[in-house]
Motif scaffolding. Sequence first.
Motif, PDB file in Angstrom:
ATOM      1  N   ALA A 108      68.402   4.447 125.414  1.00 18.16           N
ATOM      2  CA  ALA A 108      67.063   3.895 125.603  1.00 18.16           C
ATOM      3  C   ALA A 108      65.978   4.947 125.398  1.00 18.16           C
ATOM      4  O   ALA A 108      64.866   4.619 124.986  1.00 18.16           O
ATOM      5  CB  ALA A 108      66.937   3.282 126.995  1.00 18.16           C
ATOM      6  N   MET A 109      66.284   6.206 125.674  1.00 19.21           N
ATOM      7  CA  MET A 109      65.300   7.271 125.495  1.00 19.21           C
ATOM      8  C   MET A 109      65.192   7.696 124.034  1.00 19.21           C
ATOM      9  O   MET A 109      64.102   7.982 123.549  1.00 19.21           O
ATOM     10  CB  MET A 109      65.657   8.483 126.352  1.00 19.21           C
ATOM     11  CG  MET A 109      65.461   8.252 127.837  1.00 19.21           C
ATOM     12  SD  MET A 109      66.058   9.614 128.853  1.00 19.21           S
ATOM     13  CE  MET A 109      64.795  10.842 128.587  1.00 19.21           C
ATOM     14  N   VAL A 110      66.305   7.742 123.347  1.00 15.81           N
ATOM     15  CA  VAL A 110      66.306   8.215 121.967  1.00 15.81           C
ATOM     16  C   VAL A 110      65.789   7.147 121.005  1.00 15.81           C
ATOM     17  O   VAL A 110      65.125   7.464 120.023  1.00 15.81           O
ATOM     18  CB  VAL A 110      67.731   8.667 121.569  1.00 15.81           C
ATOM     19  CG1 VAL A 110      67.830   8.949 120.088  1.00 15.81           C
ATOM     20  CG2 VAL A 110      68.116   9.893 122.367  1.00 15.81           C
ATOM     21  N   GLY A 111      66.030   5.880 121.304  1.00 20.08           N
ATOM     22  CA  GLY A 111      65.647   4.802 120.389  1.00 20.08           C
ATOM     23  C   GLY A 111      64.165   4.699 120.062  1.00 20.08           C
ATOM     24  O   GLY A 111      63.768   4.786 118.895  1.00 20.08           O
ATOM     25  N   PRO A 112      63.285   4.527 121.044  1.00 17.09           N
ATOM     26  CA  PRO A 112      61.875   4.319 120.724  1.00 17.09           C
ATOM     27  C   PRO A 112      61.105   5.580 120.332  1.00 17.09           C
ATOM     28  O   PRO A 112      60.050   5.487 119.725  1.00 17.09           O
ATOM     29  CB  PRO A 112      61.282   3.728 122.006  1.00 17.09           C
ATOM     30  CG  PRO A 112      62.251   3.975 123.067  1.00 17.09           C
ATOM     31  CD  PRO A 112      63.569   4.250 122.442  1.00 17.09           C
ATOM     32  N   TRP A 113      61.631   6.754 120.642  1.00 14.64           N
ATOM     33  CA  TRP A 113      60.896   7.988 120.384  1.00 14.64           C
ATOM     34  C   TRP A 113      60.553   8.203 118.908  1.00 14.64           C
ATOM     35  O   TRP A 113      59.388   8.435 118.569  1.00 14.64           O
ATOM     36  CB  TRP A 113      61.661   9.178 120.952  1.00 14.64           C
ATOM     37  CG  TRP A 113      60.955  10.467 120.725  1.00 14.64           C
ATOM     38  CD1 TRP A 113      61.231  11.391 119.774  1.00 14.64           C
ATOM     39  CD2 TRP A 113      59.829  10.956 121.446  1.00 14.64           C
ATOM     40  NE1 TRP A 113      60.358  12.438 119.864  1.00 14.64           N
ATOM     41  CE2 TRP A 113      59.483  12.196 120.881  1.00 14.64           C
ATOM     42  CE3 TRP A 113      59.073  10.470 122.498  1.00 14.64           C
ATOM     43  CZ2 TRP A 113      58.418  12.949 121.335  1.00 14.64           C
ATOM     44  CZ3 TRP A 113      58.017  11.240 122.956  1.00 14.64           C
ATOM     45  CH2 TRP A 113      57.700  12.455 122.386  1.00 14.64           C
ATOM     46  N   PRO A 114      61.506   8.136 117.964  1.00 15.63           N
ATOM     47  CA  PRO A 114      61.133   8.377 116.563  1.00 15.63           C
ATOM     48  C   PRO A 114      60.203   7.300 116.008  1.00 15.63           C
ATOM     49  O   PRO A 114      59.325   7.594 115.194  1.00 15.63           O
ATOM     50  CB  PRO A 114      62.458   8.392 115.803  1.00 15.63           C
ATOM     51  CG  PRO A 114      63.503   7.961 116.744  1.00 15.63           C
ATOM     52  CD  PRO A 114      62.950   7.983 118.114  1.00 15.63           C
ATOM     53  N   VAL A 115      60.373   6.068 116.458  1.00 14.84           N
ATOM     54  CA  VAL A 115      59.477   5.002 115.993  1.00 14.84           C
ATOM     55  C   VAL A 115      58.058   5.279 116.470  1.00 14.84           C
ATOM     56  O   VAL A 115      57.095   5.165 115.706  1.00 14.84           O
ATOM     57  CB  VAL A 115      59.964   3.622 116.492  1.00 14.84           C
ATOM     58  CG1 VAL A 115      58.983   2.534 116.136  1.00 14.84           C
ATOM     59  CG2 VAL A 115      61.337   3.320 115.943  1.00 14.84           C
ATOM     60  N   TRP A 116      57.913   5.656 117.735  1.00 12.72           N
ATOM     61  CA  TRP A 116      56.595   5.959 118.279  1.00 12.72           C
ATOM     62  C   TRP A 116      55.960   7.132 117.559  1.00 12.72           C
ATOM     63  O   TRP A 116      54.767   7.117 117.252  1.00 12.72           O
ATOM     64  CB  TRP A 116      56.702   6.242 119.774  1.00 12.72           C
ATOM     65  CG  TRP A 116      55.403   6.633 120.397  1.00 12.72           C
ATOM     66  CD1 TRP A 116      54.309   5.841 120.582  1.00 12.72           C
ATOM     67  CD2 TRP A 116      55.053   7.921 120.901  1.00 12.72           C
ATOM     68  NE1 TRP A 116      53.307   6.552 121.182  1.00 12.72           N
ATOM     69  CE2 TRP A 116      53.736   7.839 121.396  1.00 12.72           C
ATOM     70  CE3 TRP A 116      55.735   9.124 120.998  1.00 12.72           C
ATOM     71  CZ2 TRP A 116      53.086   8.913 121.968  1.00 12.72           C
ATOM     72  CZ3 TRP A 116      55.076  10.197 121.577  1.00 12.72           C
ATOM     73  CH2 TRP A 116      53.770  10.081 122.052  1.00 12.72           C
ATOM     74  N   ARG A 117      56.749   8.165 117.269  1.00  9.91           N
ATOM     75  CA  ARG A 117      56.207   9.337 116.566  1.00  9.91           C
ATOM     76  C   ARG A 117      55.736   8.971 115.164  1.00  9.91           C
ATOM     77  O   ARG A 117      54.689   9.416 114.721  1.00  9.91           O
ATOM     78  CB  ARG A 117      57.270  10.445 116.489  1.00  9.91           C
ATOM     79  CG  ARG A 117      57.589  11.088 117.798  1.00  9.91           C
ATOM     80  CD  ARG A 117      56.421  11.825 118.394  1.00  9.91           C
ATOM     81  NE  ARG A 117      56.034  12.931 117.536  1.00  9.91           N
ATOM     82  CZ  ARG A 117      54.858  13.532 117.587  1.00  9.91           C
ATOM     83  NH1 ARG A 117      53.956  13.162 118.448  1.00  9.91           N
ATOM     84  NH2 ARG A 117      54.582  14.518 116.780  1.00  9.91           N
ATOM     85  N   ARG A 118      56.521   8.145 114.458  1.00  7.19           N
ATOM     86  CA  ARG A 118      56.107   7.737 113.107  1.00  7.19           C
ATOM     87  C   ARG A 118      54.838   6.899 113.154  1.00  7.19           C
ATOM     88  O   ARG A 118      53.947   7.067 112.321  1.00  7.19           O
ATOM     89  CB  ARG A 118      57.230   6.961 112.425  1.00  7.19           C
ATOM     90  CG  ARG A 118      58.326   7.852 111.936  1.00  7.19           C
ATOM     91  CD  ARG A 118      59.296   7.101 111.042  1.00  7.19           C
ATOM     92  NE  ARG A 118      60.534   7.852 110.976  1.00  7.19           N
ATOM     93  CZ  ARG A 118      61.682   7.457 111.492  1.00  7.19           C
ATOM     94  NH1 ARG A 118      61.780   6.307 112.097  1.00  7.19           N
ATOM     95  NH2 ARG A 118      62.754   8.206 111.395  1.00  7.19           N
ATOM     96  N   LEU A 119      54.766   5.978 114.104  1.00  4.79           N
ATOM     97  CA  LEU A 119      53.563   5.168 114.224  1.00  4.79           C
ATOM     98  C   LEU A 119      52.364   6.011 114.639  1.00  4.79           C
ATOM     99  O   LEU A 119      51.245   5.779 114.175  1.00  4.79           O
ATOM    100  CB  LEU A 119      53.779   4.044 115.247  1.00  4.79           C
ATOM    101  CG  LEU A 119      54.649   2.888 114.794  1.00  4.79           C
ATOM    102  CD1 LEU A 119      54.885   1.930 115.952  1.00  4.79           C
ATOM    103  CD2 LEU A 119      54.024   2.165 113.610  1.00  4.79           C
ATOM    104  N   GLN A 120      52.593   6.969 115.478  1.00  8.48           N
ATOM    105  CA  GLN A 120      51.504   7.847 115.906  1.00  8.48           C
ATOM    106  C   GLN A 120      50.955   8.642 114.735  1.00  8.48           C
ATOM    107  O   GLN A 120      49.738   8.772 114.589  1.00  8.48           O
ATOM    108  CB  GLN A 120      52.019   8.774 116.998  1.00  8.48           C
ATOM    109  CG  GLN A 120      50.946   9.538 117.714  1.00  8.48           C
ATOM    110  CD  GLN A 120      51.521  10.446 118.782  1.00  8.48           C
ATOM    111  OE1 GLN A 120      52.658  10.899 118.675  1.00  8.48           O
ATOM    112  NE2 GLN A 120      50.749  10.709 119.805  1.00  8.48           N
ATOM    113  N   MET A 121      51.842   9.146 113.881  1.00  6.79           N
ATOM    114  CA  MET A 121      51.387   9.898 112.711  1.00  6.79           C
ATOM    115  C   MET A 121      50.731   8.972 111.693  1.00  6.79           C
ATOM    116  O   MET A 121      49.762   9.322 111.050  1.00  6.79           O
ATOM    117  CB  MET A 121      52.565  10.650 112.080  1.00  6.79           C
ATOM    118  CG  MET A 121      53.012  11.825 112.916  1.00  6.79           C
ATOM    119  SD  MET A 121      54.291  12.814 112.131  1.00  6.79           S
ATOM    120  CE  MET A 121      55.723  11.770 112.343  1.00  6.79           C
TER     121      MET A 121
END
Length: 127
Positions: A108-121
Amino acid sequence: MGPLLLVQHFQIGSMPTALPVIRSPLLRQLISVLLGAIVIAGLTTVSRIAAPSVGQLTLFWPAAGVGFAMLCTQGRSAVWSIGLGVAFGAWLATPESPAMALVAMLAAMVGPWPVWRRLQMRFAGSS
């Protein structure tokens, strides 16, 4: 002496606050993480109660939606809320297998992190 004379009068700007203000950013962040974890664990438990009695599948996965919204609004500290909330929910569902709680927490911690980072960038500076 009338009852109105016993009432203490305050100027509008000088009324005492009802809740103490937490000035420590670390303490405020810790409280936010713990409250978020409680919300996610509670919603995860409710999703299991609302699920059909066949198997362990749930109708919805609150850590995905609520956790991602928390990640977008609160930043990195929300990752800990997601992980702790899912771990506690998994431990409530399978108390005989604590390793399952750890696996669920990490996933649950690893899943949303890269998506959030890509959307943030992707959307940086567009708000």
